[in-house]
Design a protein around this motif. Structure first.
Motif, PDB file in Angstrom:
ATOM      1  N   LEU A  25      28.549  46.316  61.401  1.00  0.00           N
ATOM      2  CA  LEU A  25      29.754  47.130  61.313  1.00  0.00           C
ATOM      3  C   LEU A  25      30.531  46.974  62.612  1.00  0.00           C
ATOM      4  N   VAL A  26      31.830  46.689  62.503  1.00  0.00           N
ATOM      5  CA  VAL A  26      32.710  46.591  63.670  1.00  0.00           C
ATOM      6  C   VAL A  26      33.789  47.662  63.562  1.00  0.00           C
ATOM      7  N   LEU A  27      33.924  48.467  64.602  1.00  0.00           N
ATOM      8  CA  LEU A  27      34.912  49.548  64.653  1.00  0.00           C
ATOM      9  C   LEU A  27      35.926  49.216  65.743  1.00  0.00           C
ATOM     10  N   VAL A  28      37.174  49.021  65.331  1.00  0.00           N
ATOM     11  CA  VAL A  28      38.204  48.465  66.201  1.00  0.00           C
ATOM     12  C   VAL A  28      39.144  49.544  66.748  1.00  0.00           C
ATOM     13  N   MET A  90      41.443  42.093  75.702  1.00  0.00           N
ATOM     14  CA  MET A  90      42.874  42.059  76.000  1.00  0.00           C
ATOM     15  C   MET A  90      43.657  41.409  74.863  1.00  0.00           C
ATOM     16  N   HIS A  91      43.018  40.488  74.133  1.00  0.00           N
ATOM     17  CA  HIS A  91      43.655  39.899  72.950  1.00  0.00           C
ATOM     18  C   HIS A  91      43.627  40.921  71.815  1.00  0.00           C
ATOM     19  N   PHE A  92      44.602  40.854  70.945  1.00  0.00           N
ATOM     20  CA  PHE A  92      44.597  41.730  69.772  1.00  0.00           C
ATOM     21  C   PHE A  92      43.471  41.335  68.820  1.00  0.00           C
ATOM     22  N   ASP A  93      43.178  40.035  68.757  1.00  0.00           N
ATOM     23  CA  ASP A  93      42.041  39.521  67.991  1.00  0.00           C
ATOM     24  C   ASP A  93      40.806  39.569  68.878  1.00  0.00           C
ATOM     25  N   ALA A  94      39.876  40.461  68.578  1.00  0.00           N
ATOM     26  CA  ALA A  94      38.679  40.611  69.408  1.00  0.00           C
ATOM     27  C   ALA A  94      37.832  39.341  69.422  1.00  0.00           C
ATOM     28  N   CYS A  95      38.017  38.471  68.444  1.00  0.00           N
ATOM     29  CA  CYS A  95      37.251  37.219  68.430  1.00  0.00           C
ATOM     30  C   CYS A  95      37.617  36.337  69.619  1.00  0.00           C
ATOM     31  N   ALA A  96      38.833  36.472  70.117  1.00  0.00           N
ATOM     32  CA  ALA A  96      39.258  35.694  71.281  1.00  0.00           C
ATOM     33  C   ALA A  96      38.620  36.201  72.564  1.00  0.00           C
ATOM     34  N   ASP A  97      37.995  37.365  72.516  1.00  0.00           N
ATOM     35  CA  ASP A  97      37.324  37.940  73.683  1.00  0.00           C
ATOM     36  C   ASP A  97      35.816  38.071  73.474  1.00  0.00           C
ATOM     37  N   GLY A  98      35.272  37.304  72.526  1.00  0.00           N
ATOM     38  CA  GLY A  98      33.820  37.212  72.426  1.00  0.00           C
ATOM     39  C   GLY A  98      33.154  37.965  71.300  1.00  0.00           C
ATOM     40  N   LEU A  99      33.923  38.493  70.335  1.00  0.00           N
ATOM     41  CA  LEU A  99      33.288  39.271  69.267  1.00  0.00           C
ATOM     42  C   LEU A  99      32.353  38.421  68.406  1.00  0.00           C
ATOM     43  N   VAL A 100      32.777  37.222  68.041  1.00  0.00           N
ATOM     44  CA  VAL A 100      31.936  36.377  67.187  1.00  0.00           C
ATOM     45  C   VAL A 100      30.620  36.061  67.892  1.00  0.00           C
ATOM     46  N   VAL A 126      47.719  45.239  63.287  1.00  0.00           N
ATOM     47  CA  VAL A 126      47.708  44.491  64.543  1.00  0.00           C
ATOM     48  C   VAL A 126      46.265  44.101  64.884  1.00  0.00           C
ATOM     49  N   CYS A 127      45.573  44.926  65.660  1.00  0.00           N
ATOM     50  CA  CYS A 127      44.240  44.541  66.144  1.00  0.00           C
ATOM     51  C   CYS A 127      43.207  44.435  65.028  1.00  0.00           C
ATOM     52  N   LEU A 128      43.236  45.373  64.099  1.00  0.00           N
ATOM     53  CA  LEU A 128      42.291  45.295  62.976  1.00  0.00           C
ATOM     54  C   LEU A 128      42.550  44.033  62.172  1.00  0.00           C
TER      55      LEU A 128
END
Length: 202
Positions: A25-28, A90-100, A126-128
């Protein structure tokens, strides 16, 4: 066997249930300085808290994200305390900051690699949305919990969710997640989940 018969026998991803053994589960971004501006924020937050409690009862890992926390503050305490880890971004896409990478470092309940992500958060358009699109690009199955997603404006929320469905994510509700993770009333954690499901949401 004809090509038409093969097509009919191919598994349809929309017909599959969420796999509790390979889910996270990911909560943004349910952040303290953002939530007061979110449309119907109390209900969005209450659904997110219930979702996190269900995940914890089921033994499903929970990761939170926070967008530029120095400016927007941390997540609401009710969310932060339910997350096993929280990723600042800092990116709206958390994958760009290491989420994956954070997800791949985890394992599902029975030690399986995580292949499915149940996700909810703010802002939905946006971020979600950008994070969910990033997860789809990474080859993960994505389930978006609609009642726990919010934006400042309801029409933006609707646009974000519509785009995600067109991109291949599946929009679902909190109870759908719970019962798909359980599969049976004979599940050992069924009785523990019932109080969470019976408590009225705002």
């Amino acid at each position: 066997m004809t090509e038409r018969m093969t097509e009919c026998m191919s598994p349809d991803p929309l017909a599959e249930l969420i796999n509790p053994e390979a889910s996270a589960l990911v909560l943004v971004d349910y952040q303290q300085r953002l939530m007061p501006a979110i449309h119907d924020a109390a209900s969005v937050l209450a659904h997110a808290v219930r979702l996190a409690d269900i995940a914890r009862v089921m033994g499903v890992p929970v990761i939170g994200t926070e967008q530029n926390p120095h400016s927007l503050g941390p997540n609401e305490p009710a969310i932060r305390e339910r997350c096993g880890a929280t990723l600042a971004k800092m990116h709206f896409d958390a994958c760009a900051d290491g989420l994956v990478e954070a997800l791949r470092a985890l394992r599902g309940r029975s030690g399986q690699p995580l292949r499915e992500v149940v996700i909810a958060g703010c802002e939905a358009h946006v971020c979600l949305m950008q994070t969910a699109l990033g997860l789809l690009r990474a080859g993960l199955r994505v389930w978006v919990v609609e009642p726990a997603c919010g934006s400042r404006r309801a029409d933006d929320r609707a646009l974000g969710l519509r785009r995600l469905e067109r991109a291949g994510a599946t929009c679902i509700g909190v109870e759908m997640v719970a019962f798909e993770w359980l599969r049976s009333c004979e599940h050992e954690r069924f009785k523990a989940l019932l109080p969470l499901l019976k408590t009225p949401i705002l």
